[in-house]
Motif scaffolding. Structure first.
Motif, mmCIF file in Angstrom:
data_model
loop_
_atom_site.group_PDB
_atom_site.id
_atom_site.type_symbol
_atom_site.label_atom_id
_atom_site.label_comp_id
_atom_site.label_asym_id
_atom_site.label_seq_id
_atom_site.Cartn_x
_atom_site.Cartn_y
_atom_site.Cartn_z
ATOM 1 N N ILE A 253 0.819 -1.068 0.042
ATOM 2 C CA ILE A 253 -0.162 0.174 0.144
ATOM 3 C C ILE A 253 0.929 1.166 0.006
ATOM 4 N N ALA A 254 0.780 2.159 -0.930
ATOM 5 C CA ALA A 254 1.339 3.400 -1.075
ATOM 6 C C ALA A 254 0.736 4.656 -0.252
ATOM 7 N N LEU A 255 1.760 5.484 0.619
ATOM 8 C CA LEU A 255 1.170 6.454 1.124
ATOM 9 C C LEU A 255 1.676 7.653 0.556
ATOM 10 N N PRO A 256 0.835 8.260 -0.533
ATOM 11 C CA PRO A 256 1.324 9.610 -1.150
ATOM 12 C C PRO A 256 1.630 10.543 -0.260
ATOM 13 N N ASP A 257 2.601 11.297 -0.742
ATOM 14 C CA ASP A 257 3.067 12.707 0.127
ATOM 15 C C ASP A 257 1.994 13.607 0.358
ATOM 16 N N THR A 258 0.999 13.563 -0.527
ATOM 17 C CA THR A 258 0.051 14.554 -0.546
ATOM 18 C C THR A 258 -1.050 14.130 0.707
ATOM 19 N N GLU A 259 -1.187 12.599 0.732
ATOM 20 C CA GLU A 259 -1.969 12.376 1.805
ATOM 21 C C GLU A 259 -1.315 12.313 3.450
ATOM 22 N N LEU A 260 0.059 11.928 3.312
ATOM 23 C CA LEU A 260 0.937 12.226 4.498
ATOM 24 C C LEU A 260 0.627 13.590 4.946
ATOM 25 N N ARG A 261 0.964 14.605 3.972
ATOM 26 C CA ARG A 261 0.926 16.329 4.613
ATOM 27 C C ARG A 261 -0.655 16.501 4.977
ATOM 28 N N ARG A 262 -1.543 15.742 4.467
ATOM 29 C CA ARG A 262 -2.974 15.852 4.886
ATOM 30 C C ARG A 262 -2.981 15.611 6.453
ATOM 31 N N ILE A 263 -2.547 14.164 6.641
ATOM 32 C CA ILE A 263 -2.487 13.695 8.029
ATOM 33 C C ILE A 263 -1.831 14.852 9.019
ATOM 34 N N ALA A 264 -0.787 15.046 8.748
ATOM 35 C CA ALA A 264 -0.040 16.157 9.506
ATOM 36 C C ALA A 264 -0.789 17.274 9.752
ATOM 37 N N ALA A 265 -1.251 17.978 8.619
ATOM 38 C CA ALA A 265 -2.202 19.173 8.909
ATOM 39 C C ALA A 265 -3.222 19.020 9.987
ATOM 40 N N GLU A 271 -4.096 20.044 17.477
ATOM 41 C CA GLU A 271 -3.198 20.340 18.441
ATOM 42 C C GLU A 271 -2.810 19.282 19.476
ATOM 43 N N VAL A 272 -2.597 17.999 18.853
ATOM 44 C CA VAL A 272 -2.565 16.928 19.686
ATOM 45 C C VAL A 272 -1.322 16.837 20.240
ATOM 46 N N ASP A 273 -0.893 16.172 21.441
ATOM 47 C CA ASP A 273 0.476 16.107 21.858
ATOM 48 C C ASP A 273 1.245 15.177 21.008
ATOM 49 N N GLY A 274 2.371 15.256 21.092
ATOM 50 C CA GLY A 274 3.463 14.358 20.348
ATOM 51 C C GLY A 274 3.224 14.019 19.048
ATOM 52 N N MET A 275 3.846 13.025 18.619
ATOM 53 C CA MET A 275 3.879 12.515 17.249
ATOM 54 C C MET A 275 3.207 11.232 17.206
ATOM 55 N N ARG A 276 2.750 10.690 18.104
ATOM 56 C CA ARG A 276 2.074 9.390 18.089
ATOM 57 C C ARG A 276 0.818 9.452 17.297
ATOM 58 N N ALA A 277 0.114 10.431 17.443
ATOM 59 C CA ALA A 277 -1.194 10.669 16.735
ATOM 60 C C ALA A 277 -1.013 10.562 15.186
ATOM 61 N N ALA A 332 -11.636 21.254 9.413
ATOM 62 C CA ALA A 332 -10.229 20.819 9.465
ATOM 63 C C ALA A 332 -9.891 20.053 8.334
ATOM 64 N N LEU A 333 -10.476 19.309 7.733
ATOM 65 C CA LEU A 333 -10.042 18.289 6.761
ATOM 66 C C LEU A 333 -10.002 19.108 5.368
ATOM 67 N N ARG A 334 -11.014 20.269 5.360
ATOM 68 C CA ARG A 334 -11.223 21.107 4.103
ATOM 69 C C ARG A 334 -9.700 21.992 4.098
ATOM 70 N N ASP A 335 -9.450 22.610 5.430
ATOM 71 C CA ASP A 335 -8.285 23.258 5.403
ATOM 72 C C ASP A 335 -6.833 22.449 5.322
ATOM 73 N N ALA A 336 -7.062 21.311 5.592
ATOM 74 C CA ALA A 336 -5.892 20.218 5.441
ATOM 75 C C ALA A 336 -5.553 20.140 4.057
ATOM 76 N N ALA A 337 -6.788 19.903 3.332
ATOM 77 C CA ALA A 337 -6.700 19.837 1.803
ATOM 78 C C ALA A 337 -5.726 20.885 1.140
ATOM 79 N N GLU A 338 -6.080 22.159 1.604
ATOM 80 C CA GLU A 338 -4.976 23.100 0.953
ATOM 81 C C GLU A 338 -3.639 22.792 1.111
ATOM 82 N N GLN A 339 -3.419 22.561 2.304
ATOM 83 C CA GLN A 339 -1.845 22.356 2.666
ATOM 84 C C GLN A 339 -1.327 20.892 1.918
ATOM 85 N N ALA A 340 -2.271 20.061 1.795
ATOM 86 C CA ALA A 340 -1.770 18.954 1.184
ATOM 87 C C ALA A 340 -1.486 19.135 -0.170
#
Length: 656
Positions: A253-265, A271-277, A332-340
């Motif tokens: 399964i591929a994880l495109p960079d676009t979706e990885l950026r969406r997850i981070a955004a 504002e979750v703590d740490g990087m585990r999320a 948040a997902l709509r806003d993240a789409a712009e950053q993705a």
């Protein structure tokens, strides 16, 4: 053996079913926490999952179920040579009971072999049995703290370490952690909460047709468990095949960079703590793509993963409500789409710059409410005061040594604390060293032969352990007009909320009594759900006279009833007052004298007490100090509650 209720036969609970299946596909997600009211089939569906998991290849006669293709080099039953004999076994479902001992969880010295053969042998525990399987903890929020710590270590490292009774062992312990809990019985410690990859809230359906089908299927199962299971055997088999297929597809399964950026955004926006999320959301999205038969993660996979992985990680405070608001998530997902879609994040944005909606709403919630004029001490009630800033309070303890209700506040005898001495009459478990030392001088006279010890009943020594206990912390809060200055009441409420958070972290039960006007009121009966106490406290209305004696007598009555219900849990009364006792003009007698008599009754009952002095102004009567003496307790100024700098709270209290 009665057939388990089939996984496929459970009605509804789509999110729970999906969360469990995704963890079966990708165990690296980190397990599932199932929150919900009683009677919602939480345990039933979790137990049904085990039948769907594929069988395991394991090294024959290995008590730790080592994978023959990748055996654990540190296995206590090893080393396992290449080509070792193997066996096939079903995936294990190990249930950890709330009352389990430390020995049962991590394993211990095999006493029988130690005392009869003179060898140190390790007896594996539940963490070994759960390796490569499912570890299920029902009522995980009630699990003893020392077991929680051991569970956290094993879940984080994938290994269990045993250092006790002369035994030093380390073995692999990688498992799918599934916990169920009823929030009404208390919340989960933040450290353990974050270890669960996903969380699901389950509630009984209000739809009549759905409820009817639930009852119909349950009655059919109870009438013929085997026949009912056979009816759903094909559906369960199809799910099991889907799990195997998704596991096989997972590495591709591929994880495109676009979706990885969406997850981070999205994670930054909330504002979750740490990087585990971020990691959990990514793994869940990959597992969901494999489960639906895709070859790459899409926006829909990310949305599903966020809904399952973020609700319990947004909680900034134990009193915050868990869950995600659907409108906030969509924004948040709509806003993240712009950053993705953007190749680089904006240079002038900090972390989470794209998540404007959740942050914006948070800023709106912080706006100050306009102050309202103070009403007189004999006037009507006032609206609730906004709590002042909370702080880390000093530790309040019950003196003496308790009997060990699990917790982290006061000293106690316990079955799980550190060993402080040995005894012939009391204690928990065998003190091996002391037992051997008691028997050793008599081996010659007893005619010992061979390597074993000759033991007598008089040699037995028990381990006396000392740990920490949780207490019943009962807050009695003066809400009368004499305490009703808004700034002062704000400081008081902030201080009590700080103590409530401390009680949550130390696994106490809490209760809340308020008194004002003509009588006292039990605002919250003793409970482990301290967020309920916080909700009641935030809505506290003030005004009227001060029935201090009524408040103390109500506390005494409640504590007496709770002593019969839970005799091992010692009480701690926290009285928050300025000490001024008044009653309506229609009642006769000396109000302060009555209050002192009520305090003396509590002292005679052996109740440990702390009086929080909220008296202010130039003229101070010292009434809280007199109350503390009558109670046989201690008196603290409001400022002394803080273990840190609380100058702002103190200024607010004194400005009234």
């Amino acid at each position: 053996m009665t057939a388990r209720y089939p996984f496929s036969a459970v009605v509804g609970h789509e999110d729970l079913r999906l969360g469990l299946l995704l963890n079966a596909v990708h165990p690296g997600i980190g397990g599932v926490l199932v929150r919900g009211e009683k009677g919602t089939a939480k345990s039933t569906i979790v137990r049904g999952l085990a039948a769907l998991l594929p069988a395991l290849d394991a090294v024959r006669d290995c008590r730790f179920a080592c994978d023959p293709h990748r055996p654990d080099p540190g296995c206590p039953d090893g080393p396992h040579e290449a080509g070792a004999s193997t066996t096939t076994k079903p995936s294990s479902l190990v249930e950890l009971p709330v009352g389990a001992t430390e020995d049962r969880l991590v394993g211990s010295l095999d006493l029988e072999r130690a005392l009869t053969e003179g060898v140190r042998a390790y007896q594996p525990g539940l963490l070994a049995a759960a390796h490569r399987g499912v570890l299920y903890v029902d009522e995980v929020n009630l699990l003893h703290d020392h077991l929680v710590d051991l569970l956290l270590d094993a879940a984080a490292m994938g290994r269990a370490h045993v250092e006790r009774d002369g035994v030093s062992v380390s073995h692999a312990s990688s498992f799918l952690l599934v916990g169920t809990m009823n929030p009404e019985e208390g919340e989960l410690r933040p450290q353990l909460l974050d270890r669960f990859g996903l969380t699901v809230q389950v509630n009984a359906s209000r739809d009549v047709a759905t409820r009817t089908e639930v009852v119909r299927r349950r009655l059919a199962y109870e009438a013929d468990p085997v026949g009912f299971a056979q009816q759903w055997e094909k559906a369960d088999a199809e799910l099991a095949e889907s799990i195997v297929a998704a596991r096989a597809a997972l590495p591709g399964i591929a994880l495109p960079d676009t979706e990885l950026r969406r997850i981070a955004a999205v994670c930054a926006a909330f504002e979750v703590d740490g990087m585990r999320a971020d990691l959990v959301v990514a793994r869940t999205a990959i597992a969901h793509a494999a489960w639906r038969g895709g070859d790459a993660v899409t926006e829909a996979d990310v949305e599903v993963a966020v809904r399952l992985a973020l609700p319990h990680r947004r909680r900034r405070d134990p009193f915050d409500e868990p869950g995600l608001d659907s409108e906030q998530l969509e924004q948040a997902l709509r806003d993240a789409a712009e950053q993705a879609e953007a190749p680089e994040p904006p240079d002038d944005d900090g972390p989470g710059g794209g998540g404007g909606a959740p942050r914006g709403e948070g800023r709106q919630q912080k706006q100050e409410r306009p102050e309202q004029p103070e009403q007189g001490s004999g006037g009507g009630e006032q609206p609730p005061a906004k709590p002042a800033q909370q702080f880390r309070p000093r530790l309040l303890q019950v003196p003496g040594l308790g009997e060990g209700a699990p917790g982290r506040r006061s000293r106690s005898r316990s079955s799980s604390g550190r060993v402080v001495r040995s005894s012939t009459v009391d204690g928990h478990g065998v003190h091996l060293t002391a037992t051997v030392q008691a028997a050793a001088p008599h081996q010659h006279t007893r005619g010992r032969s061979g390597s074993g010890l000759e033991l007598r009943s008089g040699d037995l020594r028990r381990a006396v352990r000392e740990g920490r206990e949780g207490n019943l912390v009962l807050f009695a809060v003066d809400a009368s007009g004499s305490m009703a200055a808004r700034a002062r009441m704000s400081a008081v409420t902030g201080a009590v909320l700080s103590l409530l958070r401390d009680a949550y972290q130390r696994r106490d039960k809490v209760g809340l009594i308020t008194f004002r006007g003509r009588e006292a009121e039990v605002a919250l009966p003793p409970t482990s759900s301290v967020d309920a106490a916080a909700t009641r406290l935030r809505g506290l209305r003030t005004g009227g006279r001060t029935p201090l004696a009524h408040g103390l007598l109500a506390a005494r009555k409640l504590l007496a009833a709770e002593r019969l219900r839970d005799p091992r849990r010692r009480p701690l009364l926290v009285l928050v007052t300025d000490g001024r006792a008044t009653v309506p003009a229609s009642q006769r007698g000396d109000a302060l004298h009555d209050a002192m008599r009520a305090a003396a009754l509590l002292e005679a009952d052996g109740v440990a007490s702390v009086v929080v002095d909220c008296e202010n102004g130039v003229v101070r009567l010292g009434l809280p100090d007199r109350l503390a003496i009558a109670l046989g307790g201690t008196c603290l100024q409001l400022a002394e509650l803080s273990a840190e700098n609380v100058a702002g709270v103190v200024r607010a209290a004194r400005a009234a």
